[in-house]
Design a protein around this motif. Structure first.
Motif, short mmCIF file in Angstrom:
data_model
loop_
_atom_site.label_atom_id
_atom_site.label_comp_id
_atom_site.label_asym_id
_atom_site.label_seq_id
_atom_site.Cartn_x
_atom_site.Cartn_y
_atom_site.Cartn_z
N SER B 47 40.00 44.57 32.63
CA SER B 47 41.40 44.11 32.59
C SER B 47 42.28 45.17 31.94
O SER B 47 43.41 45.42 32.39
N GLN B 89 44.57 37.87 35.18
CA GLN B 89 43.31 37.16 35.08
C GLN B 89 43.56 35.68 34.82
O GLN B 89 42.99 34.81 35.47
N ASP B 164 42.97 40.71 39.31
CA ASP B 164 42.04 40.52 38.20
C ASP B 164 41.32 39.18 38.39
O ASP B 164 41.91 38.13 38.21
N GLU B 165 40.08 39.26 38.79
CA GLU B 165 39.24 38.09 39.03
C GLU B 165 39.93 37.03 39.87
O GLU B 165 40.18 35.92 39.40
MG LIG Z 1 39.26 40.77 32.01
#
Ligand SMILES: [Mg+2]
Ligand SMILES: Nc1ncnc2c1ncn2[C@@H]1O[C@H](COP(=O)(O)OP(=O)(O)OP(=O)(O)O)[C@@H](O)[C@H]1O
Lengths: 282, 239, 346
Positions: B47, B89, B164-165
């Protein structure tokens, strides 16, 4: 020379007062990110403690011991009864403490009346310093503030309580993970801040007009001190007070009070632009 | 503009947090319309790396060149306007606005490379959000928020999308749908995706970068990465 | 546009019509008509009083635009109102211009002064990333110092007693001069102006710009990563808000005919927060209602004992935080929500 010495001592007096009032504010602000608009009323409470003590025949030194106790008690009460529920809502704290400040002011005025309270200083006369004769009480005030600053520094630096406070200021969640009871630290710090302001109130009282609304003058300035100096440490408060008080002290000499105050505001705002975290960041 | 050079060229990035070096000497290039995946264990610095690329954090050393422009230390909104978009995220949509309003707020009207800018209706349609367009974004289910956030990123007409994810906390079907949405909605732009879900990465089957303790330890096609014993050790082995 | 889009567009259109048909809007329209007809049935004194309350409402609206839409609470908004009032007074009294140009210059000067102050303060603070409570205390300091200056700089501001003799607003168009000295006409002018500003703000804020501001309040970092120069947006709102406050102040001064330090000070700054809080933060119309309600309350309470009023304000602030953080008007809304939730659960 003579004038210069007086000027410097006047500025030192102002700086000392600002440091005393702002220390508590800075600790509370740095620790809990709480803006306590009732902080000025702690100063007022200190001054009224002196007035009341002297009115009842007690002497100055009794008041100087009593004031921090009464201040701390009020601080604790306010933290437990109000601030604690609002930590997540900074704007609400501003509004609530502002309201509280007004209630305290009006309460004091209802009980003691609107006329200025009579207070007297414990020592009179003047001392000769480098050719300038300067009131002894002011010198005492300066000396006293230095003592308190040192004591605060030692408290934050060398005691368990100070360590806890600094840990919480650094990283609240980490501190609580390490087993520090952050709620208790909050409450105690709040009481400490209030006590310091109340001491300031006693010290200031003989030099000013003691009325219920006296706190507000110190409130606005001490926020400047904290903003300019940076939050969370004794160093920042001293730096901020020196700048704000020194600037005002020196400019008062040449300019009308109002102009110098306005210039201090401008200076504070400009400094924030270039040093957003203050002169001495935590 | 400048074909031949990569779209993104991150050179020897480093980021410290006090004593901790979260990113150490990581370089990465991304070509136009290329998709890359970043994998790595928790706390590897993934991240943080994306934060450096989109400007929410400044690198303590290194340089980021995007489309021929040095964007190191550029203000966030300018980075967004020259074509780097970001999905966080933690889903961060504007909860007090409706889905449609969220998209319209993100519409900054600069299309690149002569393309027509994305419109709210198009994105609603592509991300299958039309039916819930007037629902308040705060009330959406987790998966829907993630899709909306991808939609918001698309509304800025990016050349590079940082994810992010994107499938964190999603059910299997939702993850598959996300992969599908990305394929259709982001077909013509470059994408860097952080992923934990190996199925998803395998499905994307793209160039994969492995971060570990802030350093880039391996890079290559996913099949190679999967076969790499060192990577297995630090990451895949734990699954 | 797909068929589905068309359907949802139609749905939104009906939703919008429904908005206008809602009782709230009927009430507001009715209230406006009552206000507009006031000069026909009320005495001159009442007309002047309601006019001043309307100007306070406009002042409160300016704060609501800032506080309600960006979350930035100004604790010193009276500084801007007061700058407007003092600007108007100084221009019209001290410069010795002819009435029409003095009025115009007073309006521009007062409003401009307020905006300039906001621009300087706002630029330095907002562009350094200062937000939230920090900004609040700086505005607090601003109003304290503004009041000190108003009291201390007596050659210009008249000191404690202020300045007396602000002439009524006078306009000159193509050689035809018109002074708003008739109470009814001045009243209508104020009502019209306040309504126009309210409508414009409402219009602007219910569109995309309002959504952008909501987004910034919600999550500023996110708003930046989708390309918004949030510093500039916030500064704009701050300056416009100060301008509206200054305008209200300038016109207020022409109505009362004088300015005094309490128009720029802390107490008024506190009261305007109360007006907004009572009317409902972020509602735009609410501040006007709040100004009326609080003004009425103040009459009642002060008639018992004037010292009670500050105490009441203090208690109100505390009560507000704990009992009705979204405004007094929201109490009804909250009751309804609670009932709905209970009903749904049952
Ligand atoms: Mg992360
Ligand atoms: N703002 C910050 N301040 C201090 N340390 C930070 C900060 N942000 C990240 N870190 C640290 O940097 C390291 C990398 O964090 P990062 O969030 O980038 O990891 P990640 O690979 O995204 O992990 P995850 O898979 O859990 O999301 C961690 O040790 C984290 O604690």
């Amino acid at each position: 020379m003579e004038q210069g010495v007086t000027l410097i001592l006047n500025s030192l007096t102002l700086i000392s007062i600002l440091v005393l009032v702002s220390l508590g504010l800075a600790i509370i602000f740095g620790l809990m990110n709480v803006i306590n608009l009732a902080h000025g009323e702690f100063v007022t409470i200190g001054a009224y403690t002196l007035a009341l003590t002297q009115a009842m025949g007690g002497n100055y030194w009794v008041a100087l011991v009593m004031a921090p106790l009464i201040g701390a008690m009020f601080g604790l009460l306010i933290e437990k009864g109000m601030i604690r529920y609002l930590y997540e809502k900074p704007t609400s704290i501003i509004l609530a403490t502002w309201g509280l400040g007004m209630v305290l002011q009006q309460g004091l005025q209802l009980v003691f009346g609107a006329a200025p309270q009579r207070v007297s200083s414990p020592i009179s006369g003047a001392v000769d310093i480098l050719g300038a004769s300067y009131p002894a009480y002011r010198l005492m005030l300066i000396g006293f503030s230095i003592l308190i600053i040192l004591a605060c520094y030692a408290l934050l630096r060398f005691t368990r309580f100070g360590l806890d406070i600094r840990a919480v200021i650094q990283d609240r969640s980490m501190a609580s993970a390490l087993g520090i009871d952050t709620e208790r630290v909050n409450a105690r710090a709040f009481a400490l801040g209030a006590a310091l302001a109340a001491i300031a109130g006693v010290l200031i009282a003989p030099l000013t007009v003691v009325i219920a609304q006296m706190g507000i003058n110190y409130l606005a300035r001490s926020f400047f001190v904290v903003i300019v100096g940076g939050i969370g440490g004794v160093g920042g408060v001293v730096a901020g007070s020196t700048l704000v008080g020194g600037l005002e002290g020196f400019m008062n000499y040449h300019l009308p009070v109002t102009v110098s105050q306005a210039l201090v505001l401008v200076a504070a705002i400009v400094i924030v632009r270039f040093r957003p975290r203050g002169l001495v960041p935590a | 503009m400048t074909t031949g050079t990569p779209l993104l060229d991150a050179r020897a990035l480093q980021r410290r947090f006090g004593g901790l070096t979260a990113i150490r000497d990581v370089s990465l290039t991304v070509e136009r319309q290329e998709t890359k995946c970043i994998i790595g264990p928790n706390g590897a610095g993934k991240s943080t790396f994306l934060n450096l690329l989109c400007g929410t954090l400044r690198p303590t050393a290194g340089q980021i060149v995007f489309d021929g422009i040095d964007v190191t230390g550029m203000p966030l909104h300018r980075i967004a306007r020259i074509g780097i978009a970001r999905k966080f995220q933690v889903p961060s949509v504007f909860g007090r606005l409706t889905v449609r309003q969220n998209l319209s707020v993100a519409e900054i009207g600069t299309a690149h490379d002569g393309k027509a800018p994305n419109t709210v209706a198009e994105i609603l349609h592509k991300l299958d959000l039309t039916e819930i367009a007037d629902r308040s974004a705060g009330d959406l289910a987790h998966g829907q928020k993630q899709w909306l956030e991808i939609g918001m990123a698309m509304m800025t007409n990016p050349k590079l999308l940082l994810l992010d994810e994107p499938t964190a906390g999603m059910t299997v079907e939702e993850s598959l749908k996300t992969a599908e949405l990305l394929r259709t909605a982001c077909a013509d732009i470059a994408v860097i995706a952080i992923e934990h879900d190996m199925r998803f990465v395998r499905a994307l089957d793209c160039h994969t970068v492995v971060l570990h303790q802030g350093a880039l330890i391996a890079e290559g096609p996913f099949a190679d990465i999967e076969a790499n014993p060192m990577v297995r050790d630090v990451y895949l082995g734990r699954q | 546009m797909s068929a589905q889009d068309q359907i949802s567009a139609a749905a939104r259109a009906t939703a919008r019509d429904a908005t206008f048909a809602r009782p709230k809007f009927v009430l507001i329209a009715a209230g406006w008509l009552v206000l507009a007809s006031l000069p026909f049935w009320a005495g001159a004194y009442n007309i002047a009083t309601i006019r001043d309350v309307l100007l306070f409402g406009l002042f409160a609206l300016s704060l609501d635009f800032l506080w309600g839409r960006t979350g930035i609470l100004s604790f010193g908004h009276a500084a801007f109102f007061g700058l407007g009032a003092y600007g108007m007074a100084i221009v019209t009294i001290k410069l010795g211009l002819d009435p029409a140009s003095a009025s115009l210059l007073g309006l521009l000067g007062g409003t401009g002064l307020a905006m300039l102050a906001a621009l300087v303060v706002g630029y330095f603070l907002i562009f350094s990333g200062v937000r939230g409570t920090y900004l609040t205390i700086v505005t607090l300091a601003l109003t304290v110092i503004a009041q000190h200056i108003a009291i201390g700089w007596s050659e210009v501001t008249g000191g404690d007693s202020g300045l007396i003799g602000v002439p009524p607003l006078t306009f000159e168009l193509f050689g035809w001069r018109y002074a708003l000295s008739d109470p009814s006409q001045f009243y209508w002018f104020v009502l019209l102006l306040a309504s126009i500003i309210l409508l414009v703000l409402w219009r602007v804020l219910s569109g995309r710009y309002g959504h952008i501001l909501t987004a910034i309040e919600d999550n500023e970092l996110r708003a930046r990563t989708i390309g918004h120069h949030t510093d500039r947006h916030l500064l704009t709102v701050f300056v416009v808000s100060a301008g509206i406050a200054g305008l209200a102040g300038a016109i207020y001064a022409t109505g009362t005919g004088f300015v005094a330090p309490d128009m720029i000070g802390l107490m008024l700054s506190t009261e305007v927060i109360m007006w907004v809080a009572v009317g409902g933060r972020g509602t735009l119309v609410g501040p006007f209602i709040g100004a009326f309600v609080v003004w009425w309350l103040q009459q009642k309470i002060s008639s018992i004992d004037t010292k009670l009023w500050p105490m009441f304000i203090g208690l109100f602030f505390i009560a507000m935080v704990f009992l009705f953080p979204n405004g007094v008007m929201s109490l009804g809304e909250r009751g309804r929500q609670l009932r709905a939730r209970l009903w749904r659960r049952a």
